[in-house]
Design a protein around this motif. Structure first.
Motif, mmCIF file in Angstrom:
data_model
loop_
_atom_site.group_PDB
_atom_site.id
_atom_site.type_symbol
_atom_site.label_atom_id
_atom_site.label_comp_id
_atom_site.label_asym_id
_atom_site.label_seq_id
_atom_site.Cartn_x
_atom_site.Cartn_y
_atom_site.Cartn_z
ATOM 1 N N MET A 125 0.833 -1.203 0.000
ATOM 2 C CA MET A 125 0.000 0.000 0.000
ATOM 3 C C MET A 125 0.870 1.257 0.000
ATOM 4 O O MET A 125 0.572 2.236 -0.679
ATOM 5 N N GLN A 129 0.503 3.943 -3.047
ATOM 6 C CA GLN A 129 -0.437 5.015 -2.753
ATOM 7 C C GLN A 129 -0.129 6.286 -3.558
ATOM 8 O O GLN A 129 0.877 6.383 -4.253
ATOM 9 N N ARG A 130 -1.051 7.235 -3.434
ATOM 10 C CA ARG A 130 -1.007 8.457 -4.235
ATOM 11 C C ARG A 130 0.348 9.156 -4.164
ATOM 12 O O ARG A 130 0.894 9.578 -5.156
ATOM 13 N N ARG A 131 0.903 9.287 -2.931
ATOM 14 C CA ARG A 131 2.224 9.889 -2.786
ATOM 15 C C ARG A 131 3.220 8.811 -2.398
ATOM 16 O O ARG A 131 4.114 9.031 -1.594
ATOM 17 N N PRO A 147 -0.705 11.901 -10.196
ATOM 18 C CA PRO A 147 -0.468 10.584 -9.611
ATOM 19 C C PRO A 147 -1.455 9.553 -10.179
ATOM 20 O O PRO A 147 -2.636 9.843 -10.329
ATOM 21 N N VAL A 148 -0.937 8.370 -10.483
ATOM 22 C CA VAL A 148 -1.792 7.293 -10.982
ATOM 23 C C VAL A 148 -2.529 6.664 -9.804
ATOM 24 O O VAL A 148 -1.969 6.525 -8.721
ATOM 25 N N ARG A 149 -3.778 6.295 -10.026
ATOM 26 C CA ARG A 149 -4.545 5.679 -8.946
ATOM 27 C C ARG A 149 -4.412 4.160 -9.014
ATOM 28 O O ARG A 149 -5.117 3.486 -9.738
ATOM 29 N N LEU A 151 -4.503 2.247 -6.163
ATOM 30 C CA LEU A 151 -5.211 1.634 -5.034
ATOM 31 C C LEU A 151 -6.654 2.088 -4.970
ATOM 32 O O LEU A 151 -6.907 3.288 -5.048
ATOM 33 N N PRO A 152 -7.583 1.209 -4.731
ATOM 34 C CA PRO A 152 -7.396 -0.230 -4.835
ATOM 35 C C PRO A 152 -7.535 -0.628 -6.296
ATOM 36 O O PRO A 152 -8.189 0.064 -7.046
ATOM 37 N N GLY A 234 -9.869 -3.898 -5.274
ATOM 38 C CA GLY A 234 -11.077 -3.085 -5.254
ATOM 39 C C GLY A 234 -12.268 -3.926 -4.831
ATOM 40 O O GLY A 234 -12.139 -5.130 -4.624
ATOM 41 N N ARG B 169 -10.824 12.322 -4.407
ATOM 42 C CA ARG B 169 -10.984 10.964 -3.874
ATOM 43 C C ARG B 169 -11.710 10.991 -2.536
ATOM 44 O O ARG B 169 -11.333 11.734 -1.627
ATOM 45 N N LYS B 174 -15.693 0.195 3.794
ATOM 46 C CA LYS B 174 -16.283 -0.764 2.853
ATOM 47 C C LYS B 174 -17.273 -1.703 3.543
ATOM 48 O O LYS B 174 -17.191 -2.923 3.437
ATOM 49 N N SER B 214 -12.468 5.717 -2.608
ATOM 50 C CA SER B 214 -11.363 4.829 -2.250
ATOM 51 C C SER B 214 -11.790 4.140 -0.965
ATOM 52 O O SER B 214 -11.739 4.738 0.110
ATOM 53 N N TRP B 215 -12.214 2.886 -1.046
ATOM 54 C CA TRP B 215 -12.718 2.186 0.142
ATOM 55 C C TRP B 215 -11.599 1.889 1.105
ATOM 56 O O TRP B 215 -10.502 1.510 0.687
ATOM 57 N N ASP B 228 -2.165 10.380 5.199
ATOM 58 C CA ASP B 228 -1.232 10.372 4.061
ATOM 59 C C ASP B 228 -1.736 11.179 2.869
ATOM 60 O O ASP B 228 -0.986 11.405 1.930
ATOM 61 N N GLY B 229 -3.038 11.519 2.883
ATOM 62 C CA GLY B 229 -3.576 12.211 1.716
ATOM 63 C C GLY B 229 -3.893 11.280 0.567
ATOM 64 O O GLY B 229 -4.051 11.729 -0.569
ATOM 65 N N GLU B 230 -3.960 9.986 0.844
ATOM 66 C CA GLU B 230 -4.389 9.039 -0.192
ATOM 67 C C GLU B 230 -5.811 9.389 -0.645
ATOM 68 O O GLU B 230 -6.171 9.222 -1.798
#
Lengths: 295, 353
Positions: A125, A129-131, A147-149, A151-152, A234, B169, B174, B214-215, B228-230
């Motif tokens: 993860m 993750q994004r960063r 940033p590419v997504r 996850l998930p 996902g 996001r 979930k 984003s679950w 983290d800012g995900e």
């Protein structure tokens, strides 16, 4: 000890007959702590909450259960295939390596097994993750602007599961490849085969037992994955173990959980039986232990 | 290794095992010996572990052991184990802590002893805290949160509708529990008319943001994706972001339109130490202990008298302070106990579609 020494006095049937009683203790252990509880799980699927096929009807009637079982089988198949693609050249190189180089390679394969699957899944993860490490690298290289997504998603899930399962593919392949008689390849060469021909027509067929043993091991273990698909995959990648856990621990519906487990077990056994039929029974077991070709 | 040394070693090992066995037998017998003196050697409390465990140890367990001399050990609390222990009549837990929406179902399934309200006082308890087989023990909030690096202050969501409208996001749990509640709030259902939940409307509301979600699956993971800012905005429990925020992490939250959820305590059916367990449960509901607990972890008391024992800074962090309590509403336990299994199935079907 060299290969020649092993082969000269290695008579597995003799050893197994003389020391068969040694297996009594593990057999008893498995009977009491594995087989008996397993039987109770299977029985429960037919009697809880009422005697009959109620739970199985519920599984067949629900698109959720069928879709999740299908997801489980296809995910396991994809992971097995990817593991094979990566593991084959690794095992090939290890089979030819000796001394310190072999030990270093073996360490790279085995050491990850010491870390728990949960921690390795969380580690992925962090990478995805994004960063995360991967996105930072991609944007530093200018490959992506946003940033590419990951996850998930299917990509993250496959990478995570393949990473965890790789040793279980490499080790059976390695055991098999180290037992392949190198002189056969030299014979092929003398007979005029080029390297590609001698690989495709001599080495590859001889390594098939390793491929099927490793493939079986990885596929069966992948069927039972829980935490990695939950964290990296996902919602559409929900696997059977997640569904079973929801029923068993969340809703305490043990009848349905047992029936779902039984279906998963039946799928696993069916695949094993196909494997035995295709490869021949006795070889199946001994190859998994890595001794097949030596006898 | 020579054969003789192997044999002598196996003999000494056998001796060792025999003496171990004797010790084990003694320690197994210990609870019964102690019971003859009508005082258990210890109480076993099954908890969710982690910071919650630490807060219990520093508040209710410490006081209980000081008063009674009975030490308390904690263990993990999988519901499947509770069911197995009660079915096999081999109950190792004296008290179980878990989510209230689970414990109400366990109570209905006959896995808990009835609470003795002669021993446990209801004084000060908020309405709906005391049930036949369990007690709510605290209030946490499933609330709006956002990452302050990703979200500009003026864009910070004030309501669930703002969260849904955010172009980025969105992090959500979930599971259907609580998530359907906030989906309905986002769709404009008034907070006092939330129950009974309109499941299909809730799923339609989630469908609108499906590609943005984003679950998250586990609480620890959920806290992390906000820090983290995900994710940019979304829903999380206050216990997961309160401390990171206080320590300067790029996360913020508020209690507006929060769904208040509770931990609960029950006494597993067939425990050998029922009366001591009842005393522990009673102690845990007292104002002093509840206040101490809320100082250790940002979960609010269900005993409202405890609020008087807390300072303003602590109260601001608690979902059940007088001010924060009005901003949200309690989860309807009965709705989920009645409709849980069917809703989980429907939610899974939607997830997979």
């Amino acid at each position: 000890m060299t290969e020649g020494e092993i082969r000269s006095d290695y008579q597995p049937w003799l050893i197994s007959r003389r020391y068969a009683w040694l297996l009594a203790a593990p057999a008893l252990f498995l009977l009491v702590f594995f087989l008996w509880p397993l039987i109770r799980v299977v029985v429960r699927g037919f009697v809880d909450p009422s005697f009959g096929l109620t739970n199985y009807r519920q599984i067949l009637a629900s698109p959720v259960h069928l879709k999740v079982l299908w997801n489980t089988v296809t995910t396991a198949a994809i992971v097995t295939f990817l593991c094979l693609l990566i593991a084959y050249p690794v095992a090939f190189a290890m089979a030819r390596a000796k001394g310190a180089r072999l030990q270093i390679m073996a360490a790279f394969v085995i050491v990850p097994l010491w870390t728990s699957v949960v921690i390795r899944s969380y580690a992925w993860m962090v990478v995805f993750q994004r960063r995360g490490v991967l996105n930072d690298a991609l944007s530093a290289l200018g490959v992506v602007s946003e940033p590419v997504r990951f996850l998930p998603g299917a990509f993250a899930l496959n990478v995570g599961m393949v990473h965890i399962m790789l040793p279980f593919m490499i080790l059976p392949l390695l055991a098999n490849m180290r037992a392949i008689d190198g002189s056969l390849l030299r014979v092929a060469e003398v007979m005029g085969a080029n390297p590609l021909q001698s690989f495709l027509r001599v080495f590859l067929p001889l390594s098939l037992p390793g491929i099927s043993a490793g493939g079986l091991l990885v596929f069966m273990m992948s069927l039972g994955f829980y935490i990695t698909p939950a964290l990296l995959g996902g919602p559409q990648h929900m696997m059977a173990a997640v569904l079973i856990e929801q029923q068993a621990n969340g809703l305490l519906n043990w009848g349905l959980a047992s029936a779902l487990s039984t279906v998963l077990l039946a799928v696993t056994i069916a695949i094993y039986l196909v494997y035995v039929r295709v490869t021949g029974g006795s070889r199946a077991a001994s190859d998994t232990l890595g001794g097949g070709e030596r006898s | 290794m020579s054969r003789s040394s192997e044999i002598s070693r196996s003999i000494s090992r056998r001796k060792a095992i025999a003496s171990l066995g004797a010790t084990a037998a003694l320690s197994l017998a210990a609870p019964y010996l102690a019971r003859a003196q009508s005082k258990p050697a210890q109480l076993v409390v099954a908890t969710g572990g982690g910071k919650l465990d630490d807060a219990y140890k520093a508040s209710v367990f410490k006081v209980f052991t000081e008063k009674t001399g009975i030490p308390i050990v904690t263990t993990a609390n999988p519901a499947a184990k509770l069911k197995a222990m009660v079915e096999q009549n081999a109950v190792e837990w004296d008290v179980m802590q878990g989510p209230a929406e689970d414990l109400i179902v366990h109570g209905r399934n006959g896995l808990f002893e009835p609470i003795d309200y002669g021993v446990v006082s209801k004084t000060g308890l908020v309405d709906g805290a005391a049930h036949e087989h369990f007690l709510l023990t605290d209030f946490a909030a499933y609330h709006i949160a956002w990452n302050t690096k990703n979200v500009k202050p003026e864009a910070a969501p004030k309501s669930w509708a703002d969260v849904w409208a955010y172009p980025g996001r969105i992090g959500i749990w979930k599971r259907p529990f609580q998530t359907l509640e906030v989906a309905l709030l986002a769709d404009g259902v008034p907070i006092d008319k939330l129950y009974p939940l309109d499941i299909e409307r809730g799923l339609k509301s989630l469908e609108k943001i499906k590609s943005k979600i984003s679950w998250w699956e586990r609480g620890a993971q959920g806290g992390q994706v906000f820090v983290d800012g995900e994710v940019d905005v979304g829903a999380i429990w206050n216990g997961r972001v309160q401390e990171p925020k206080a320590n300067g992490a790029a996360v913020d939250f508020h209690f507006n339109q929060a769904i208040l959820v509770s931990d609960a305590w029950g006494i597993p059916k067939g425990t050998k130490n029922k009366s001591a367990a009842m005393q522990l449960v009673a102690l845990n509901m007292t104002a002093a202990v509840q206040a101490e607990y809320s100082k250790k972890i940002p979960y609010g008391p269900v005993n409202l008298d405890a609020l008087k024992l807390l300072d303003a800074a602590t109260l601001a962090t608690l979902p059940s302070s007088e001010e924060n309590f009005k901003k949200g509403r309690q989860l309807d336990l009965r709705f989920w106990a009645d409709n849980g299994p069917a809703t989980v199935d429907r939610f899974n079907k939607w997830l997979l579609s």
